[in-house]
Design an enzyme around this catalytic site. Structure first.
Site, PDB file in Angstrom:
ATOM      1  N   GLY B  86     -58.474 -14.270 -39.469  1.00 55.54           N
ATOM      2  CA  GLY B  86     -58.279 -13.873 -41.068  1.00 55.54           C
ATOM      3  C   GLY B  86     -56.761 -13.456 -41.331  1.00 55.54           C
ATOM      4  O   GLY B  86     -55.760 -14.055 -40.653  1.00 55.54           O
ATOM      5  N   LEU B  87     -56.559 -12.679 -42.267  1.00 54.76           N
ATOM      6  CA  LEU B  87     -55.280 -12.012 -42.597  1.00 54.76           C
ATOM      7  C   LEU B  87     -54.430 -13.275 -42.553  1.00 54.76           C
ATOM      8  O   LEU B  87     -53.202 -13.391 -42.355  1.00 54.76           O
ATOM      9  CB  LEU B  87     -54.641 -11.226 -41.443  1.00 54.76           C
ATOM     10  CG  LEU B  87     -55.526  -9.933 -41.331  1.00 54.76           C
ATOM     11  CD1 LEU B  87     -55.023  -9.276 -40.120  1.00 54.76           C
ATOM     12  CD2 LEU B  87     -55.454  -9.206 -42.265  1.00 54.76           C
ATOM     13  N   CYS B  88     -54.605 -14.372 -43.530  1.00 55.78           N
ATOM     14  CA  CYS B  88     -53.585 -15.263 -43.968  1.00 55.78           C
ATOM     15  C   CYS B  88     -53.850 -15.728 -45.286  1.00 55.78           C
ATOM     16  O   CYS B  88     -53.606 -16.823 -45.653  1.00 55.78           O
ATOM     17  CB  CYS B  88     -53.633 -16.600 -42.798  1.00 55.78           C
ATOM     18  SG  CYS B  88     -55.315 -16.783 -42.441  1.00 55.78           S
ATOM     19  N   GLY B  89     -53.705 -14.590 -46.069  1.00 56.01           N
ATOM     20  CA  GLY B  89     -53.851 -15.034 -47.556  1.00 56.01           C
ATOM     21  C   GLY B  89     -55.264 -15.765 -47.999  1.00 56.01           C
ATOM     22  O   GLY B  89     -56.278 -15.822 -47.194  1.00 56.01           O
ATOM     23  N   PHE B  91     -55.780 -19.066 -47.345  1.00 55.31           N
ATOM     24  CA  PHE B  91     -55.695 -19.969 -46.468  1.00 55.31           C
ATOM     25  C   PHE B  91     -57.147 -20.724 -46.425  1.00 55.31           C
ATOM     26  O   PHE B  91     -57.488 -21.902 -46.819  1.00 55.31           O
ATOM     27  CB  PHE B  91     -55.218 -19.762 -45.303  1.00 55.31           C
ATOM     28  CG  PHE B  91     -55.196 -20.957 -44.318  1.00 55.31           C
ATOM     29  CD1 PHE B  91     -54.429 -21.906 -44.239  1.00 55.31           C
ATOM     30  CD2 PHE B  91     -56.218 -20.916 -43.063  1.00 55.31           C
ATOM     31  CE1 PHE B  91     -54.487 -22.936 -43.508  1.00 55.31           C
ATOM     32  CE2 PHE B  91     -56.420 -21.882 -42.219  1.00 55.31           C
ATOM     33  CZ  PHE B  91     -55.293 -22.959 -42.297  1.00 55.31           C
TER      34      PHE B  91
END
Lengths: 136, 290
Positions: B86-89, B91
Site C-alpha cells: 500500500g502507501l501509494c495514494g 493507486f
C-alpha cells in the site's frame, strides 16, 4: 521518403532497436531466408532464430534475431522480434552455455511436449548466435 | 497546561515518520526510473504487434481461430492488476473502484477475477468475487515468461468456454505524477477495433502470408495476449512507483508542516511554563519578605 528506400524498424520488447531507411533487408523467414527490396508486395511472415542483415548503400549491418514476425507494407518493414542483437552485442559464452544446457536437456527422454519445444527453441537461439561470424 | 515532554515525544515521532516517508519517496523515485524505462521501451513493440494483428485479423475469417470467437457474454473474467504494497495514494483504490463499477454493469453474469497483487486480491475476496487465480508478489522483476504462462492459462479458459469475455483493469502510466485507470477488453478481440484501424486504406491490400494465415494468426494471438498482459503489468509497476512517490512526497510535506506546528506549540508551552515558574518564585520571595 527517398525513392527505392525501405523504412526499416526493428522492435523488441526491451527496446526499439533499429529505425532507419535502408536499401535491402534480409531476414530469416520460417520457411527460408528472404530478401526484401523496395516496392515489395505486402507480406506477413513468421521468423525463426537466425541472422538478419540490412544494406544501406555499401554498408551491410548484420544482426541476430530470435523469433518473431515481419510485416512488409508500402515500403515499410517492421520486424517484431523477441531479441535482436548486433554482432558485437552477442554474448558468446552465454550462448555456448545455453547451447550445452539445452543439448543436455534434450538428451533426456522425459520431457513433456511443451518443455521439449521450449528447449528446442532455446537451442536454435543459441546456435543462431554462435553461427554468426565474430566481429574482428 | 500541556505536558512538555509529551509534545517533545510527539515531535520526535513525527520526525521519524517523516524520515521514513522521505526514504520511501527516494526509493520509489529510483524504482520509478527503471520501471519507466521498461514501459517506454516495451510500448512500441506492443503497439506494432497490435497493428500487425489488426491488419491480419481484419482480413481473416473470424472462424479461423477460437480466440476470435464472439459468444454471448455469460461469463466474464477480469484481470485486476494492483500492487502488493500500500502507501501509494489512490493507486489501488482507483483500479478497484473501476472494477466494482464494471462488476455492477455486468450484474447477472457470472463474474470471476484473476487477481494480480495482494491489495486487489484482498478486496476481491472481501467482496465475495470468485478468484480464479492469484499472483502475489509479482511486481519485482516481472518477466515476460510469466505473462506468457498467464496468457496460456487464460486463452485455454476462453477456448474451453469457461469464460466468454476477458478484460484487463490496470493503471496506465501517463506521466510520473499521473496515472489513468484503463479497462481494456482482451478477448475476444474486438472487431470494431480492427475496422477503425489507423489507416483504413490498407484494408484492401492482400498480404502474402508465409507460411500461411492460420499458423501466423495462431502464434500471433498467443503472443498478443502475453504482450498485452506484460504491458499492463509494466504500466502498472511504473504507475505504482509514480503514485507512491507522489503520495510519499505529500506525506513528507505534511509531516514537515506538522513538525512546524508542534514546535510552535512546544515553544509556547515552554514559555508559559517558565512564566509560571517565575511567578511562583517571585510570589514565594514576596511571601518570605512579608
Amino acid at each position: 521518403m527517398a525513392e527505392n528506400k525501405i523504412q526499416l524498424s526493428i522492435v523488441t520488447p526491451a527496446k526499439n532497436v533499429v529505425n532507419e531507411e535502408v536499401d535491402q533487408v534480409n531476414v530469416p523467414g520460417e520457411d527460408g531466408d528472404l530478401g526484401v527490396l523496395a516496392d515489395h508486395a505486402p507480406l506477413i511472415t513468421t521468423l525463426r532464430s537466425g541472422p538478419l542483415s540490412y544494406e544501406k548503400g555499401d554498408d551491410v549491418v548484420q544482426m541476430v534475431v530470435s523469433g518473431g514476425y515481419m510485416e512488409v507494407t508500402d515500403n515499410r518493414v517492421t520486424v517484431l522480434a523477441e531479441t535482436a542483437e548486433f554482432l558485437d552485442e552477442i554474448d558468446r559464452t552465454r550462448a555456448e552455455a545455453a547451447k550445452a544446457d539445452a543439448e543436455a536437456k534434450l538428451a533426456k527422454a522425459d520431457l513433456s511436449e511443451d518443455e521439449f519445444e521450449a528447449t528446442q527453441l532455446k537451442l536454435f537461439r543459441a546456435i543462431a548466435r554462435l553461427e554468426t561470424p565474430s566481429k574482428n | 497546561m500541556p505536558n512538555l515532554r509529551d509534545i517533545k515525544r510527539r515531535i520526535g515521532s513525527v520526525k521519524n515518520t517523516q524520515q521514513i516517508t522521505k526514504a520511501m519517496k527516494l526509493v520509489a523515485a529510483s524504482k520509478l526510473r527503471k520501471a519507466q524505462e521498461a514501459i517506454l521501451n516495451e510500448r512500441p513493440y506492443a503497439v506494432k504487434l497490435m497493428e500487425v494483428l489488426h491488419h491480419l485479423a481484419a482480413r481473416c475469417n473470424k472462424d479461423l481461430h477460437p480466440l476470435l470467437n464472439q459468444r454471448e457474454e455469460k461469463k466474464v473474467l477480469f484481470i485486476v492488476v494492483t500492487s502488493d504494497k500500500g502507501l501509494c495514494g489512490g493507486f489501488n483504490g482507483n483500479v478497484l473502484k473501476r472494477l466494482m463499477a464494471a462488476v455492477e454493469e455486468n450484474a447477472g453474469k457470472e463474474i470471476s477475477v484473476v487477481a494480480m497483487g495482494k491489495k486487489g486480491r484482498d478486496i476481491c475476496r472481501s467482496r465475495g468475487l470468485k478468484i480464479e487465480r492469484e499472483y502475489l508478489n509479482w511486481g519485482k522483476d516481472f518477466e515476460y515468461q510469466r505473462a506468457a504462462e498467464m496468457a496460456k492459462f487464460i486463452s485455454e479458459m476462453f477456448v474451453d468456454g469457461k469464460v466468454d469475455k476477458v478484460s484487463l483493469v490496470y493503471n496506465e502510466f501517463k506521466s510520473v505524477i499521473q496515472q489513468e485507470v484503463i479497462l481494456e477488453q482482451l478477448l475476444p478481440i474486438v472487431p470494431e477495433d480492427m475496422a477503425t484501424d489507423s489507416d483504413g486504406k490498407m484494408h484492401d491490400v492482400d498480404y502474402i502470408y508465409e507460411p500461411d494465415e492460420e499458423s501466423i494468426l495462431e502464434t500471433l494471438l498467443g503472443r498478443y495476449m502475453a504482450v498485452e498482459i506484460y504491458r499492463a503489468c509494466l504500466e502498472s509497476t511504473a504507475s505504482e512507483h509514480g503514485a507512491r512517490m507522489t503520495a510519499m512526497d505529500s506525506a513528507t510535506r505534511n509531516a514537515g508542516e506538522m513538525i512546524d506546528d508542534l514546535t510552535l506549540f512546544y515553544n509556547r508551552a515552554r514559555q508559559a511554563y517558565i512564566t509560571k515558574e517565575l511567578i511562583e518564585v517571585v510570589n514565594g520571595a514576596e511571601a518570605l519578605k512579608g
